[in-house]
Structure formats: C-alpha cells, structure tokens
Design a protein around this motif. Structure first.
Motif, mmCIF file in Angstrom:
data_model
loop_
_atom_site.group_PDB
_atom_site.id
_atom_site.type_symbol
_atom_site.label_atom_id
_atom_site.label_comp_id
_atom_site.label_asym_id
_atom_site.label_seq_id
_atom_site.Cartn_x
_atom_site.Cartn_y
_atom_site.Cartn_z
ATOM 1 N N MET A 1 0.841 -1.156 0.000
ATOM 2 C CA MET A 1 0.000 0.000 0.000
ATOM 3 C C MET A 1 0.898 1.234 0.000
ATOM 4 S SD MET A 1 -2.936 1.031 2.729
ATOM 5 C CE MET A 1 -3.330 -0.663 2.909
ATOM 6 N N ALA A 2 0.524 2.226 -0.748
ATOM 7 C CA ALA A 2 1.348 3.428 -0.844
ATOM 8 C C ALA A 2 0.712 4.585 -0.084
ATOM 9 C CB ALA A 2 1.551 3.774 -2.308
ATOM 10 N N SER A 3 1.353 5.726 -0.127
ATOM 11 C CA SER A 3 0.993 6.842 0.736
ATOM 12 C C SER A 3 -0.443 7.325 0.577
ATOM 13 C CB SER A 3 1.954 7.995 0.507
ATOM 14 O OG SER A 3 1.970 8.373 -0.851
ATOM 15 N N ALA A 4 -1.014 7.323 -0.619
ATOM 16 C CA ALA A 4 -2.387 7.800 -0.793
ATOM 17 C C ALA A 4 -3.377 6.916 -0.047
ATOM 18 C CB ALA A 4 -2.740 7.865 -2.276
ATOM 19 N N SER A 5 -3.179 5.623 -0.099
ATOM 20 C CA SER A 5 -4.061 4.706 0.626
ATOM 21 C C SER A 5 -3.907 4.867 2.123
ATOM 22 C CB SER A 5 -3.750 3.259 0.231
ATOM 23 O OG SER A 5 -3.935 3.079 -1.139
ATOM 24 N N GLU A 6 -2.673 5.034 2.584
ATOM 25 C CA GLU A 6 -2.439 5.233 4.015
ATOM 26 C C GLU A 6 -3.085 6.522 4.493
ATOM 27 O OE1 GLU A 6 1.724 2.948 4.830
ATOM 28 O OE2 GLU A 6 1.817 4.906 3.880
ATOM 29 N N LEU A 7 -2.997 7.565 3.709
ATOM 30 C CA LEU A 7 -3.619 8.831 4.087
ATOM 31 C C LEU A 7 -5.123 8.665 4.232
ATOM 32 C CD1 LEU A 7 -3.516 11.859 4.614
ATOM 33 C CD2 LEU A 7 -3.660 12.202 2.138
ATOM 34 N N LEU A 8 -5.746 7.979 3.304
ATOM 35 C CA LEU A 8 -7.181 7.745 3.382
ATOM 36 C C LEU A 8 -7.537 6.977 4.652
ATOM 37 C CD1 LEU A 8 -10.030 7.834 2.213
ATOM 38 C CD2 LEU A 8 -9.478 5.732 0.973
ATOM 39 N N TYR A 10 -5.839 6.772 7.497
ATOM 40 C CA TYR A 10 -5.624 7.602 8.678
ATOM 41 C C TYR A 10 -6.664 8.696 8.809
ATOM 42 C CZ TYR A 10 -1.427 5.369 10.311
ATOM 43 O OH TYR A 10 -0.548 4.465 10.833
ATOM 44 N N CYS A 11 -7.215 9.182 7.706
ATOM 45 C CA CYS A 11 -8.287 10.178 7.781
ATOM 46 C C CYS A 11 -9.580 9.556 8.302
ATOM 47 C CB CYS A 11 -8.525 10.801 6.411
ATOM 48 S SG CYS A 11 -7.226 11.924 5.897
ATOM 49 N N LEU A 12 -9.784 8.282 8.026
ATOM 50 C CA LEU A 12 -11.005 7.605 8.477
ATOM 51 C C LEU A 12 -10.913 7.115 9.919
ATOM 52 C CD1 LEU A 12 -11.804 5.476 5.302
ATOM 53 C CD2 LEU A 12 -12.933 7.588 6.049
ATOM 54 N N LYS A 13 -9.692 6.822 10.404
ATOM 55 C CA LYS A 13 -9.510 6.224 11.732
ATOM 56 C C LYS A 13 -10.180 6.992 12.885
ATOM 57 C CE LYS A 13 -5.783 2.991 11.692
ATOM 58 N NZ LYS A 13 -4.915 2.398 12.644
ATOM 59 N N PRO A 14 -10.149 8.330 12.914
ATOM 60 C CA PRO A 14 -10.800 9.010 14.038
ATOM 61 C C PRO A 14 -12.327 8.845 14.058
ATOM 62 C CG PRO A 14 -9.244 10.481 12.963
ATOM 63 C CD PRO A 14 -9.387 9.260 12.093
ATOM 64 N N TYR A 15 -12.911 8.454 12.941
ATOM 65 C CA TYR A 15 -14.358 8.404 12.817
ATOM 66 C C TYR A 15 -14.934 6.996 12.700
ATOM 67 C CZ TYR A 15 -13.162 13.199 11.787
ATOM 68 O OH TYR A 15 -12.634 14.461 11.856
ATOM 69 N N PHE A 16 -14.106 6.037 12.299
ATOM 70 C CA PHE A 16 -14.569 4.667 12.076
ATOM 71 C C PHE A 16 -13.583 3.680 12.700
ATOM 72 C CE2 PHE A 16 -16.054 7.121 8.412
ATOM 73 C CZ PHE A 16 -17.413 6.862 8.463
ATOM 74 N N ASN A 17 -14.056 2.492 12.983
ATOM 75 C CA ASN A 17 -13.207 1.416 13.483
ATOM 76 C C ASN A 17 -12.567 0.726 12.272
ATOM 77 O OD1 ASN A 17 -11.948 -0.509 15.007
ATOM 78 N ND2 ASN A 17 -13.806 -1.682 15.395
ATOM 79 N N ILE A 49 2.079 15.649 4.746
ATOM 80 C CA ILE A 49 0.648 15.415 4.828
ATOM 81 C C ILE A 49 0.264 15.206 6.286
ATOM 82 C CG2 ILE A 49 -1.226 13.891 4.119
ATOM 83 C CD1 ILE A 49 0.653 13.142 1.706
ATOM 84 N N LYS A 50 -0.728 15.975 6.768
ATOM 85 C CA LYS A 50 -1.228 15.828 8.134
ATOM 86 C C LYS A 50 -2.736 15.650 8.090
ATOM 87 C CE LYS A 50 2.142 18.614 10.608
ATOM 88 N NZ LYS A 50 2.304 19.679 11.592
ATOM 89 N N ILE A 51 -3.261 14.839 9.019
ATOM 90 C CA ILE A 51 -4.707 14.709 9.122
ATOM 91 C C ILE A 51 -5.236 15.846 9.987
ATOM 92 C CG2 ILE A 51 -4.644 12.230 8.731
ATOM 93 C CD1 ILE A 51 -5.157 11.846 11.726
ATOM 94 N N ALA A 52 -6.554 15.961 10.132
ATOM 95 C CA ALA A 52 -7.171 17.079 10.835
ATOM 96 C C ALA A 52 -6.683 17.223 12.274
ATOM 97 C CB ALA A 52 -8.693 16.930 10.827
ATOM 98 N N GLN A 53 -6.365 16.128 12.933
ATOM 99 C CA GLN A 53 -5.885 16.170 14.308
ATOM 100 C C GLN A 53 -4.417 16.586 14.391
ATOM 101 O OE1 GLN A 53 -7.659 13.666 13.009
ATOM 102 N NE2 GLN A 53 -9.579 13.985 14.080
#
Length: 76
Positions: A1-8, A10-17, A49-53
């Motif tokens: 898996m490359a960086s774009a998939s990892e970013l997606l 990590y963006c979902l982790k705060p909101y979903f399991n 690249i940083k997520i909202a947190q």
C-alpha cells in the motif's frame, strides 16, 4: 500500500473502526513534485501530509490487523 491509501485510512480512523487486512504498508507522509533543471528532473520532498488532528508520523508503516499474503501478479 502506498501513501495515498495510508492517508485515506488515517483520515477515516478518528471516525470509524478501521481494520487493515493485507500486506505491510510503506509509510510516507510526504509528497513530491518534479523540478526541471536543465535536462534533469529532480524530486525533493515538497510537502508533509497531516490529518485534521495534526498527526503525520507514519514513516514506519501501519500496523496490520489481519496479515494476508496477496498473490503475486507479474502483469501489474
């Protein structure tokens, strides 16, 4: 898996399991743009690249929940 998939993911982790199934990831929270210099194109880390947190430290890959060896496909 490359960086774009990892970013997606990590963006979902705060909101979903989120569960990660498959093979190891690469970890790369930086991006690149090609810069033309004479007949060469160089690629330097251009952005982080940083997520909202505010979290951005995934240089060391993501932990798998269920490791699965994917079949090798020489056509891809």
């Amino acid at each position: 898996m490359a960086s774009a998939s990892e970013l997606l993911i990590y963006c979902l982790k705060p909101y979903f399991n989120v569960k990660l199934i498959g093979e190891r990831t690469y970890g790369k929270p930086v991006g690149f743009f090609g810069v033309n210099i004479d007949q060469y194109i160089i690629y330097l880390s251009s952005f982080l690249i940083k997520i909202a947190q505010g979290w951005s430290v995934y240089f060391t890959r993501m932990e798998l929940n269920i490791p699965v060896a994917l079949p090798y496909n020489p056509i891809l």
